[in-house]
Design a protein around this motif. Structure first.
Motif, PDB file in Angstrom:
ATOM      1  N   THR A  51      -0.853 -12.920   6.104  1.00  0.00           N
ATOM      2  CA  THR A  51      -0.878 -11.865   4.969  1.00  0.00           C
ATOM      3  C   THR A  51      -2.001 -12.357   4.092  1.00  0.00           C
ATOM      4  O   THR A  51      -3.104 -11.475   3.841  1.00  0.00           O
ATOM      5  CB  THR A  51       0.238 -11.939   3.943  1.00  0.00           C
ATOM      6  N   ILE A  52      -2.651 -13.700   3.796  1.00  0.00           N
ATOM      7  CA  ILE A  52      -3.614 -14.096   2.863  1.00  0.00           C
ATOM      8  C   ILE A  52      -4.883 -13.870   3.770  1.00  0.00           C
ATOM      9  O   ILE A  52      -6.006 -13.384   2.982  1.00  0.00           O
ATOM     10  CB  ILE A  52      -3.419 -15.632   2.550  1.00  0.00           C
ATOM     11  N   ARG A  53      -4.936 -14.033   4.925  1.00  0.00           N
ATOM     12  CA  ARG A  53      -6.276 -13.720   5.805  1.00  0.00           C
ATOM     13  C   ARG A  53      -6.402 -12.458   5.814  1.00  0.00           C
ATOM     14  O   ARG A  53      -7.691 -11.930   5.476  1.00  0.00           O
ATOM     15  CB  ARG A  53      -5.922 -14.262   7.193  1.00  0.00           C
ATOM     16  N   LEU A  54      -5.442 -11.628   5.809  1.00  0.00           N
ATOM     17  CA  LEU A  54      -5.685  -9.944   5.891  1.00  0.00           C
ATOM     18  C   LEU A  54      -6.225  -9.421   4.804  1.00  0.00           C
ATOM     19  O   LEU A  54      -6.985  -8.540   4.406  1.00  0.00           O
ATOM     20  CB  LEU A  54      -4.534  -9.176   6.320  1.00  0.00           C
ATOM     21  N   VAL A  55      -5.655 -10.087   3.566  1.00  0.00           N
ATOM     22  CA  VAL A  55      -6.159  -9.551   2.174  1.00  0.00           C
ATOM     23  C   VAL A  55      -7.472 -10.136   1.979  1.00  0.00           C
ATOM     24  O   VAL A  55      -8.071  -9.344   1.301  1.00  0.00           O
ATOM     25  CB  VAL A  55      -5.073 -10.220   1.164  1.00  0.00           C
ATOM     26  N   HIS A  60     -10.609  -4.389  -1.573  1.00  0.00           N
ATOM     27  CA  HIS A  60      -9.884  -3.967  -2.341  1.00  0.00           C
ATOM     28  C   HIS A  60      -8.624  -4.330  -2.506  1.00  0.00           C
ATOM     29  O   HIS A  60      -7.833  -4.325  -3.420  1.00  0.00           O
ATOM     30  CB  HIS A  60     -10.074  -2.480  -1.805  1.00  0.00           C
ATOM     31  N   SER A  61      -8.002  -4.804  -1.396  1.00  0.00           N
ATOM     32  CA  SER A  61      -6.747  -5.285  -1.184  1.00  0.00           C
ATOM     33  C   SER A  61      -6.694  -6.754  -2.180  1.00  0.00           C
ATOM     34  O   SER A  61      -5.588  -7.063  -2.715  1.00  0.00           O
ATOM     35  CB  SER A  61      -6.232  -5.431   0.152  1.00  0.00           C
ATOM     36  N   SER A  62      -7.694  -7.399  -1.955  1.00  0.00           N
ATOM     37  CA  SER A  62      -8.005  -8.524  -2.875  1.00  0.00           C
ATOM     38  C   SER A  62      -7.884  -8.535  -4.229  1.00  0.00           C
ATOM     39  O   SER A  62      -7.096  -9.193  -4.772  1.00  0.00           O
ATOM     40  CB  SER A  62      -9.172  -9.473  -2.530  1.00  0.00           C
ATOM     41  N   ARG A  63      -8.443  -7.509  -4.773  1.00  0.00           N
ATOM     42  CA  ARG A  63      -8.219  -7.097  -6.043  1.00  0.00           C
ATOM     43  C   ARG A  63      -6.946  -6.527  -6.624  1.00  0.00           C
ATOM     44  O   ARG A  63      -6.473  -6.829  -7.569  1.00  0.00           O
ATOM     45  CB  ARG A  63      -9.420  -5.724  -6.458  1.00  0.00           C
ATOM     46  N   PHE A  64      -6.423  -5.729  -5.943  1.00  0.00           N
ATOM     47  CA  PHE A  64      -5.007  -5.371  -5.929  1.00  0.00           C
ATOM     48  C   PHE A  64      -3.988  -6.399  -6.003  1.00  0.00           C
ATOM     49  O   PHE A  64      -3.270  -6.812  -6.917  1.00  0.00           O
ATOM     50  CB  PHE A  64      -4.375  -4.607  -4.856  1.00  0.00           C
ATOM     51  N   TRP A  65      -3.955  -7.634  -5.034  1.00  0.00           N
ATOM     52  CA  TRP A  65      -3.169  -8.686  -4.946  1.00  0.00           C
ATOM     53  C   TRP A  65      -3.340  -9.656  -6.272  1.00  0.00           C
ATOM     54  O   TRP A  65      -2.465  -9.924  -6.850  1.00  0.00           O
ATOM     55  CB  TRP A  65      -3.384  -9.270  -3.920  1.00  0.00           C
ATOM     56  N   ARG A  66      -4.623  -9.704  -6.713  1.00  0.00           N
ATOM     57  CA  ARG A  66      -5.101 -10.351  -7.964  1.00  0.00           C
ATOM     58  C   ARG A  66      -4.356  -9.855  -9.183  1.00  0.00           C
ATOM     59  O   ARG A  66      -3.527 -10.482 -10.027  1.00  0.00           O
ATOM     60  CB  ARG A  66      -6.498 -10.345  -8.409  1.00  0.00           C
ATOM     61  N   LYS A  67      -4.401  -8.479  -9.352  1.00  0.00           N
ATOM     62  CA  LYS A  67      -3.518  -7.781 -10.489  1.00  0.00           C
ATOM     63  C   LYS A  67      -2.104  -7.980 -10.447  1.00  0.00           C
ATOM     64  O   LYS A  67      -1.738  -8.245 -11.316  1.00  0.00           O
ATOM     65  CB  LYS A  67      -3.886  -6.231 -10.281  1.00  0.00           C
ATOM     66  N   ILE A  68      -1.602  -7.850  -9.128  1.00  0.00           N
ATOM     67  CA  ILE A  68      -0.046  -8.017  -8.804  1.00  0.00           C
ATOM     68  C   ILE A  68       0.300  -9.544  -9.210  1.00  0.00           C
ATOM     69  O   ILE A  68       1.256  -9.812 -10.129  1.00  0.00           O
ATOM     70  CB  ILE A  68       0.125  -7.765  -7.601  1.00  0.00           C
ATOM     71  N   ARG A  69      -0.388 -10.372  -8.853  1.00  0.00           N
ATOM     72  CA  ARG A  69      -0.213 -11.844  -9.245  1.00  0.00           C
ATOM     73  C   ARG A  69      -0.595 -11.992 -10.761  1.00  0.00           C
ATOM     74  O   ARG A  69       0.362 -12.907 -11.360  1.00  0.00           O
ATOM     75  CB  ARG A  69      -1.242 -12.666  -8.492  1.00  0.00           C
ATOM     76  N   GLY A  70      -1.249 -11.511 -11.474  1.00  0.00           N
ATOM     77  CA  GLY A  70      -1.228 -11.509 -12.872  1.00  0.00           C
ATOM     78  C   GLY A  70      -0.210 -10.933 -13.610  1.00  0.00           C
ATOM     79  O   GLY A  70       0.524 -11.399 -14.493  1.00  0.00           O
ATOM     80  N   LEU A  71       0.001  -9.635 -13.098  1.00  0.00           N
ATOM     81  CA  LEU A  71       1.669  -9.138 -13.551  1.00  0.00           C
ATOM     82  C   LEU A  71       2.843 -10.110 -13.530  1.00  0.00           C
ATOM     83  O   LEU A  71       3.589 -10.293 -14.226  1.00  0.00           O
ATOM     84  CB  LEU A  71       1.681  -7.739 -12.887  1.00  0.00           C
ATOM     85  N   HIS A  72       2.773 -10.695 -12.418  1.00  0.00           N
ATOM     86  CA  HIS A  72       4.043 -11.661 -12.078  1.00  0.00           C
ATOM     87  C   HIS A  72       3.935 -12.812 -12.743  1.00  0.00           C
ATOM     88  O   HIS A  72       5.051 -13.206 -13.431  1.00  0.00           O
ATOM     89  CB  HIS A  72       3.887 -12.145 -10.462  1.00  0.00           C
ATOM     90  N   LYS A  73       2.862 -13.379 -13.112  1.00  0.00           N
ATOM     91  CA  LYS A  73       2.593 -14.523 -14.135  1.00  0.00           C
ATOM     92  C   LYS A  73       3.098 -14.304 -15.403  1.00  0.00           C
ATOM     93  O   LYS A  73       3.751 -14.961 -16.239  1.00  0.00           O
ATOM     94  CB  LYS A  73       1.391 -14.937 -14.061  1.00  0.00           C
TER      95      LYS A  73
END
Length: 78
Positions: A51-55, A60-73
């Motif tokens: 999953t990390i390799r694909l992101v 674009h998906s990398s930016r999305f995952w950063r946003k999600i990780r920030g919300l999770h924190k």
């Protein structure tokens, strides 16, 4: 070891159900796939690495995952 295998099996089944539900009308496919993927991520390091390799391949998906990780924190710190 057995716990991981059971979690991986359950996650795979839930993910496949989500893939089957995806083309049907209604908001059931994507949430079901996300739940199945999260169960698989908890159970397998190989799935995490894939999953990390694909992101990281897609900015674009990398930016999305950063946003999600920030919300999770933010949620976790409350």
């Amino acid at each position: 070891m057995i716990k991981r295998a059971v979690l991986m099996s359950v996650g795979t089944v839930v993910f496949v159900i989500g893939v089957i539900l995806f083309p049907l009308p209604g908001p059931f496919g994507i949430p079901t796939m996300v739940i199945g993927l999260s169960i698989m991520l908890k159970a397998s390091n190989r799935v995490k690495r894939l999953t990390i390799r694909l992101v990281h391949k897609n900015r674009h998906s990398s930016r999305f995952w950063r946003k999600i990780r920030g919300l999770h924190k933010q949620i976790r710190n409350q």
